[in-house]
Design a protein around this motif. Structure first.
Motif, PDB file in Angstrom:
ATOM      1  N   ASN A 317       0.222  -2.972  -3.434  1.00 26.86           N
ATOM      2  CA  ASN A 317       0.499  -2.075  -2.320  1.00 26.86           C
ATOM      3  C   ASN A 317       1.572  -2.636  -1.387  1.00 26.86           C
ATOM      4  N   TYR A 318       1.608  -3.969  -1.237  1.00 25.99           N
ATOM      5  CA  TYR A 318       2.523  -4.580  -0.269  1.00 25.99           C
ATOM      6  C   TYR A 318       3.875  -4.978  -0.858  1.00 25.99           C
ATOM      7  N   ILE A 319       3.889  -5.385  -2.115  1.00 28.00           N
ATOM      8  CA  ILE A 319       5.172  -5.826  -2.688  1.00 28.00           C
ATOM      9  C   ILE A 319       5.542  -5.073  -3.956  1.00 28.00           C
ATOM     10  N   LYS A 322       9.078  -3.417  -4.161  1.00 28.30           N
ATOM     11  CA  LYS A 322      10.247  -4.192  -3.718  1.00 28.30           C
ATOM     12  C   LYS A 322      11.410  -4.074  -4.682  1.00 28.30           C
ATOM     13  N   ASN A 397      -2.084   2.461   2.829  1.00 27.99           N
ATOM     14  CA  ASN A 397      -2.764   1.163   2.980  1.00 27.99           C
ATOM     15  C   ASN A 397      -4.278   1.335   2.981  1.00 27.99           C
TER      16      ASN A 397
END
Length: 432
Positions: A317-319, A322, A397
């Motif tokens: 979810n966070y990277i 990218k 999130n």
């Protein structure tokens, strides 16, 4: 049987691909010059999914299918033990094909009623319950426990193959005529049902000295629902699967939309990218089967994979968006860790418990045990997409926090069985 499972899952997948076409960012779409519109923001959306609460409406469609599937599954195993398998599967696949096509025909008939699509999803969910218990019962009786995890892990990969093919087929038509994204898979599963009727061999055969096959009849009594629940491990694995399937089906139904929203991919590109999750699921299912065969620890294998999945979901979810390379890698890893335990429980574990020594060779229990485990799991499969639809407006999130919490709960529910397995491994050494 692999073809049957592939076609079942192939026909379930289009809804997740079509979502991002039913509601999309109309500012990026070229508007026809002769089109008279009143709302510049939603002119390209399909009514009624042009509203602000479109994610909730998608949740209604998902849960119409999944709740019907969960309820129907508990009865499906009972019918599967008492009806001829060939007829049961054939009728289920034909009717599932009809309802899948009817969803797609809504595009050509210009139907804009939410209740029409919800009703089709309910009926399709009930028809799809004909597949799993009956097919697992077939395969489970063909193989002994020794290599059952690996064999059924390979066999269950056709579930992910069906998801992949469903995504790719739906993706071909989604931007031009999304109705065909349902009609083509519907025709495929109906055609497979016809082949099943003519060619599926449902009986067990014993070859005599004359090499003439003779049908071996099973006179054992079908097990009751409560009797199946008393088999050691059925309750724990059923509840674990409920949370594991919650995570898996949230990805199944919402991953393409998540990729489209966060990475800003078009509907077809998001659908194609989401297939990597299923590719990882194939590897995860086979590895889970191999490891559990080698160690003899079905619960421990699931526990380790579920524990590892939680931080991977957080990282994805966070990277995960990218770069393209990170996206591909994280989808493969998450797919393996999420779908590995789910695949192991619904196949090898179900077969193990359905042929448990406490049943004294009653082979007719396998369909009921499979239905109880997958039926309980399907409650989670219904809850996951529903919660995602309710939570996603507050931010993606929060959806991932919900998935991580479900993973942890799945682990906790297996704790007693894991302790028992570890005690079994260490017991002889401690006594020595």
């Amino acid at each position: 049987t692999p073809t049957l499972r592939t076609s079942y899952h192939l026909s379930r997948k289009p809804i997740s691909i079509v979502k991002s076409e039913l509601h999309k960012n109309c500012s990026t779409v070229i508007r026809p010059v002769d089109l008279n519109i009143t709302d510049n923001d939603t002119w390209c959306d399909w009514v009624p999914f042009d509203q602000d609460n479109y994610q909730t409406l998608f949740g209604v469609l998902d849960n119409s299918f999944l709740v019907a599937y969960a309820i129907g599954m508990f009865f499906s195993g009972i019918f599967g033990e008492r009806l001829p398998l060939r007829y049961y599967l054939s009728v289920g696949m034909l009717l599932s094909g009809v309802f899948t096509c009817l969803f797609g025909l809504g595009y050509y008939w210009e139907i804009h009623s939410l209740w029409y699509y919800a009703f089709i999803q309910v009926m399709n969910g009930l028809m799809q319950t004909t597949g799993w218990p009956a097919v697992v019962a077939c395969v489970g009786n063909w193989f002994g426990k020794g290599k059952r995890g690996f064999i059924m892990g390979v066999w269950n990969s056709h579930t992910s193959v069906g998801n992949i093919l469903g995504s790719l087929i739906a993706g071909v038509f989604v931007s031009s005529a999304w109705g065909m994204s349902f009609i083509v898979p519907g025709i495929i599963i109906a055609s497979t049902g016809i082949l099943c009727f003519f060619f599926l061999v449902e009986s067990q055969f014993l070859c005599t000295d004359k090499k003439i096959p003779e049908i071996v009849e099973d006179h054992s009594k079908a097990i009751s629902f409560c009797g199946a629940l008393r088999i050691p491990g059925v309750v724990e694995f059923s509840l674990c699967l409920m949370f594991a399937k919650l995570v898996s089906y949230t990805f199944l139904y919402w991953l393409p939309l998540y990729i489209s929203n966060v990475a800003h991919f078009k509907a077809k590109e998001a659908g194609d990218m989401s297939t990597l999750f299923d590719v990882g699921g194939i590897v995860g299912g086979i590895m889970a089967g191999l490891v559990s065969d080698f160690t003899g620890g079905r619960a421990s294998t699931c526990y380790v994979m579920l524990i590892a999945a939680a931080p991977m979901l957080f990282l994805y979810n966070y990277i995960g968006q990218k770069s393209l390379g990170i996206t591909i890698g994280m989808l493969l890893v998450c797919g393996a860790l999420v779908n590995g335990p789910y695949a192991l429980i619904t196949t090898a574990v179900s077969a193990d418990l359905g042929t448990h020594e406490s049943l004294r060779g009653n082979s007719r229990a396998l369909s009921t045990v499979s239905a109880i485990i997958d039926g309980t799991g399907s409650i989670g499969a219904a809850l996951g997409p529903l919660l995602a639809g309710l939570i996603s407006p507050t931010g993606w999130n929060n959806v991932f926090y919900m998935l991580i919490a479900a993973d942890v709960l799945a682990c906790l529910l297996l704790s007693r069985l894991v302790y028992k397995e570890i005690k079994g491994w260490c017991g002889p050494r401690l006594r020595g």
